[in-house]
Design an enzyme around this catalytic site. Structure first.
Site, PDB file in Angstrom:
ATOM      1  CB  SER A  54      -6.203   2.107 -14.206  1.00 32.16           C
ATOM      2  OG  SER A  54      -6.387   1.324 -15.368  1.00 32.16           O
TER       3      SER A  54
ATOM      4  CG  HIS B   8      -9.263   1.142 -20.460  1.00 35.95           C
ATOM      5  ND1 HIS B   8      -8.734   2.137 -21.255  1.00 35.95           N
ATOM      6  CD2 HIS B   8      -8.392   0.968 -19.431  1.00 35.95           C
ATOM      7  CE1 HIS B   8      -7.576   2.519 -20.742  1.00 35.95           C
ATOM      8  NE2 HIS B   8      -7.359   1.840 -19.637  1.00 35.95           N
TER       9      HIS B   8
ATOM     10  CB  VAL C 154      -7.367  10.112 -15.070  1.00 34.46           C
ATOM     11  CG1 VAL C 154      -8.396  10.529 -16.108  1.00 34.46           C
ATOM     12  CG2 VAL C 154      -8.089   9.598 -13.839  1.00 34.46           C
ATOM     13  NE  ARG C 155      -1.004   7.044 -18.643  1.00 35.22           N
ATOM     14  CZ  ARG C 155      -1.934   6.861 -19.568  1.00 35.22           C
ATOM     15  NH1 ARG C 155      -3.167   6.528 -19.194  1.00 35.22           N
ATOM     16  NH2 ARG C 155      -1.670   7.002 -20.843  1.00 35.22           N
TER      17      ARG C 155
ATOM     18  CG  HIS D 149     -17.000   8.493 -29.879  1.00 34.61           C
ATOM     19  ND1 HIS D 149     -15.698   8.816 -30.158  1.00 34.61           N
ATOM     20  CD2 HIS D 149     -17.085   7.142 -29.931  1.00 34.61           C
ATOM     21  CE1 HIS D 149     -15.011   7.701 -30.388  1.00 34.61           C
ATOM     22  NE2 HIS D 149     -15.826   6.676 -30.262  1.00 34.61           N
TER      23      HIS D 149
ATOM     24  N   GLY E  59       5.169  -2.939  -9.831  1.00 33.86           N
ATOM     25  CA  GLY E  59       3.828  -2.748  -9.290  1.00 33.86           C
ATOM     26  C   GLY E  59       3.213  -4.061  -8.826  1.00 33.86           C
ATOM     27  NE  ARG E  60      -1.962  -6.357  -4.159  1.00 30.94           N
ATOM     28  CZ  ARG E  60      -3.236  -6.736  -4.324  1.00 30.94           C
ATOM     29  NH1 ARG E  60      -3.987  -6.150  -5.245  1.00 30.94           N
ATOM     30  NH2 ARG E  60      -3.734  -7.703  -3.592  1.00 30.94           N
TER      31      ARG E  60
END
Length: 299
Positions: free
Chosen positions: A90, A104, A107-108, A144, A258-259
């Site tokens: 991220s 921004h 990808v997860r 885009h 999370g951190r």
């Protein structure tokens, strides 16, 4: 389920993006490796007070746990309580020059497992979106168009679907306005076989630098003054509002232990709020709101 190839891609993607940004900025990113007591860890790469970036970060995280947090099961309650594995890259970049847009990208990948490790539920998510302070049609069109090029090999319907999803997701409901000019966004994606879904997801990650760096090169040398910096800080307030109120990634990170420093890395360094302020009609600031923040089609 072997997720090693997905993790290797993410580690490499982070390294490639950080190297490209260091070349643009001229300042070395700080790198912080961290571990999570419940399982997993990551690497945060951050620059502050750079030549190009007032603040920018590119995070890799790989966490696991015994039960998915509420933000991850809101749309899939049948997965509540399952063991999970989540990983991703991220980034948020806040340039100093108001003519260079904030951007921004993430990808997860998520996997949730049954008690014996069988019957895994998996999905990909991600996207990228552009938040300019001063609008340039050629910049929005390029961004885009590159997003569309990332998705077209996998099906002509993905770009319009994910573009609409982005417009609807990055929308400040309490303000009734978009956060920026959009891009693409998708979540809980498993509509293709795993290998094809992964290829599409990786294409999105690989197209980030071609989508954004040309805009940096066009705008970073433009002169600006206090008026432009002031408007930039005002519009950054909208960014903060969205991330803290609506963003699923922020909520997941905080709810899953999370951190915190890495999760809130997306916050801009200088922000201003004003009571019921409106730009002067016909000004460039007014044109951003009128001509760009309206969910229009750019390709």
């Amino acid at each position: 389920m072997d997720t090693s190839a997905i993790k290797a891609y993410l580690v490499d993607l982070q390294a490639r993006i950080v190297a490209a940004l260091e070349a643009q900025d001229g300042k070395t990113f700080r790198r912080d490796a961290w571990e999570r007591a419940e399982g997993g860890g990551g690497l945060s790469a951050l620059v502050e007070e750079g030549n190009l970036l007032e603040r920018g970060g590119v995070n890799f995280s790989h966490v696991m746990g015994r039960g998915l947090p509420p933000s991850a099961t809101a749309h899939r309650p049948e997965l509540a309580g399952r063991r999970f594995e989540a990983m991703g890259v991220s980034l948020v970049l806040h340039p100093r020059n108001p003519y260079v847009p904030t951007v921004h990208m993430n990808v997860r990948f998520f996997a949730a497992f049954g008690e014996d490790g069988s019957d895994p539920a998996w999905w990909f998510g991600g996207g990228m979106d552009l938040t300019p302070y001063y609008g340039y049609e050629e910049d929005a069109r390029h961004f885009h168009r590159t997003c569309k090029e990332a998705l077209d090999p996998f099906g002509a319907d993905y770009y319009p679907r994910f573009k609409k999803w982005c417009d609807e997701y990055f929308h400040l409901k309490h303000r009734q306005e978009p956060r920026g000019v959009g891009g693409i966004f998708f979540d809980d994606f498993n509509a293709l076989p795993l290998e094809q879904a992964q290829a599409m997801w990786q294409s999105v990650g690989d197209h980030f630098l071609p989508a954004y760096l040309p805009l940096v090169e066009r705008r970073r040398g433009l002169p600006y003054g206090e008026r432009e910096r002031d408007f930039q800080a005002y519009r950054r307030g909208r960014y903060v509002e969205f991330n803290l109120v609506y963003d699923r990634g922020t909520l997941f990170g905080l709810q899953s232990g999370g951190r915190t420093e890495s999760i809130l890395m997306s916050m801009p360094p200088i922000v201003r709020w004003r009571y019921d302020w409106h730009p002067e009609p016909g000004s460039r600031e007014d044109r951003l709101l009128r001509d760009f923040l309206n969910g229009r089609d750019w390709v």
